[in-house]
Design a protein around this motif. Structure first.
Motif, PDB file in Angstrom:
ATOM      1  N   SER A  51       1.466   2.700  -3.234  1.00  0.00           N
ATOM      2  CA  SER A  51       1.860   2.744  -1.829  1.00  0.00           C
ATOM      3  C   SER A  51       1.778   1.276  -1.473  1.00  0.00           C
ATOM      4  CB  SER A  51       0.489   3.311  -1.099  1.00  0.00           C
ATOM      5  OG  SER A  51       0.544   4.734  -1.449  1.00  0.00           O
ATOM      6  N   PHE A  52       0.945   0.503  -1.852  1.00  0.00           N
ATOM      7  CA  PHE A  52       1.279  -1.076  -1.441  1.00  0.00           C
ATOM      8  C   PHE A  52       2.432  -1.651  -1.871  1.00  0.00           C
ATOM      9  CE2 PHE A  52      -3.891  -1.095  -1.374  1.00  0.00           C
ATOM     10  CZ  PHE A  52      -3.704  -1.117  -0.126  1.00  0.00           C
ATOM     11  N   TRP A  71      -1.827   6.034  -6.750  1.00  0.00           N
ATOM     12  CA  TRP A  71      -1.167   6.350  -5.527  1.00  0.00           C
ATOM     13  C   TRP A  71      -1.304   5.060  -4.782  1.00  0.00           C
ATOM     14  CZ3 TRP A  71       1.552  10.504  -4.246  1.00  0.00           C
ATOM     15  CH2 TRP A  71       1.800  10.633  -2.802  1.00  0.00           C
ATOM     16  N   LEU A  72      -2.529   4.526  -4.762  1.00  0.00           N
ATOM     17  CA  LEU A  72      -2.781   3.322  -3.936  1.00  0.00           C
ATOM     18  C   LEU A  72      -1.692   2.045  -4.495  1.00  0.00           C
ATOM     19  CD1 LEU A  72      -6.447   3.103  -3.289  1.00  0.00           C
ATOM     20  CD2 LEU A  72      -4.699   3.702  -1.549  1.00  0.00           C
ATOM     21  N   ALA A 129      -6.132   8.273  -7.733  1.00  0.00           N
ATOM     22  CA  ALA A 129      -6.054   7.475  -6.668  1.00  0.00           C
ATOM     23  C   ALA A 129      -5.744   6.051  -6.866  1.00  0.00           C
ATOM     24  CB  ALA A 129      -7.500   7.625  -5.941  1.00  0.00           C
TER      25      ALA A 129
END
Length: 258
Positions: free
Chosen positions: A215-216, A211-212, A208
């Motif tokens: 993503s940012f 991935w975050l 997580a």
């Protein structure tokens, strides 16, 4: 769990998959083009303005074609992820596209089934809230408020459990080829038990976080004028390969029968 080893191994596997095989990276980029074009189309037509959608400005023919093509591309990527989760020593290829699409359809049915109960609870929650003629406030102990809060708590708990089971369910499907194995509650519980609950949560936390973070970063790159969306598209395969390889790798000791 040797998290540091899994992190470095997943990074090396990602480089082997993309960096040392540019053709595979190029396929990922080509499969992401329909969604990038759709996003550019919506932005150029100014269809989205904040939270407002101007439905009359949507070119339905072009948008429908791009969405249909994008869904097919997503199925190919999902099928490729299934091959990745099988934990083969070598990175998989995009050969046999029909089989990839079939595996993509199957693996996507697993989270849909696991999310069915939270969806039903959400519908019940909105139905209860909508049937009330009295304004609902969190501090007013009326029956409608209590019912909504109870349903909301249950929804969050079941959603949290469903995400865990859907992840292992997809892994079990990839290892066995059976959708039923991805929905077998008792077998999934045994799998989580063999991995270790603490190890499982640590691994999910790493996935997580990565991935975050990506993503940012990709969202920030996409804001760069002109070349930003293209650069973001080119880098988007990196978190996909890394995170799913990490999921497959921390389950290396869990060898399911083929």
């Amino acid at each position: 769990m040797d998290v540091s080893r899994y992190i470095t191994e997943s990074a090396a596997f990602t480089w082997l998959t993309l960096g040392k095989t540019p053709s595979r990276w190029l396929i990922f980029i080509l499969l992401g083009i329909p969604w990038m074009v759709l996003s550019s189309l919506l932005e150029s037509r100014k269809i989205l303005e904040g939270t407002t959608i101007h439905w009359n400005l949507i070119p339905w023919q072009e948008a429908g074609l791009l969405i249909g093509t994008g869904v097919m591309c997503n199925l190919l990527v999902s099928g490729w992820v299934v091959r990745l989760l099988r934990d083969d020593p070598d990175p998989p290829w995009f050969d046999r596209p029909l089989l990839l699409c079939l595996d993509g359809i199957k693996v996507n049915t697993i989270p849909l089934v696991w999310m069915l109960v939270p969806s039903v609870l959400a519908f019940a929650e909105y139905s209860v809230a909508g049937s009330s003629t009295v304004p609902i406030t969190l501090w007013q102990p009326d029956p409608t408020t209590i019912a909504v809060l109870v349903l909301l708590i249950l929804q969050v708990i079941i959603l949290f459990i469903a995400v865990q089971y859907a992840t292992i369910g997809a892994l079990r499907f990839a290892r066995t080829g059976s959708v039923g194995e991805g929905l077998a509650i008792l077998e999934i519980r045994k799998t989580i038990g063999r991995i270790g609950v603490v190890n499982y949560y640590v691994a999910l936390g790493v996935v997580a976080f990565v991935w975050l973070l990506f993503s940012f970063a990709l969202r920030g790159v996409a804001l760069v004028p002109f070349a930003g969306p293209v650069i973001s598209l080119c880098l988007s395969p990196v978190p996909t390969v890394y995170c799913f390889r990490f999921i497959a790798h921390f389950c290396d000791k869990e060898r399911l029968p083929a």
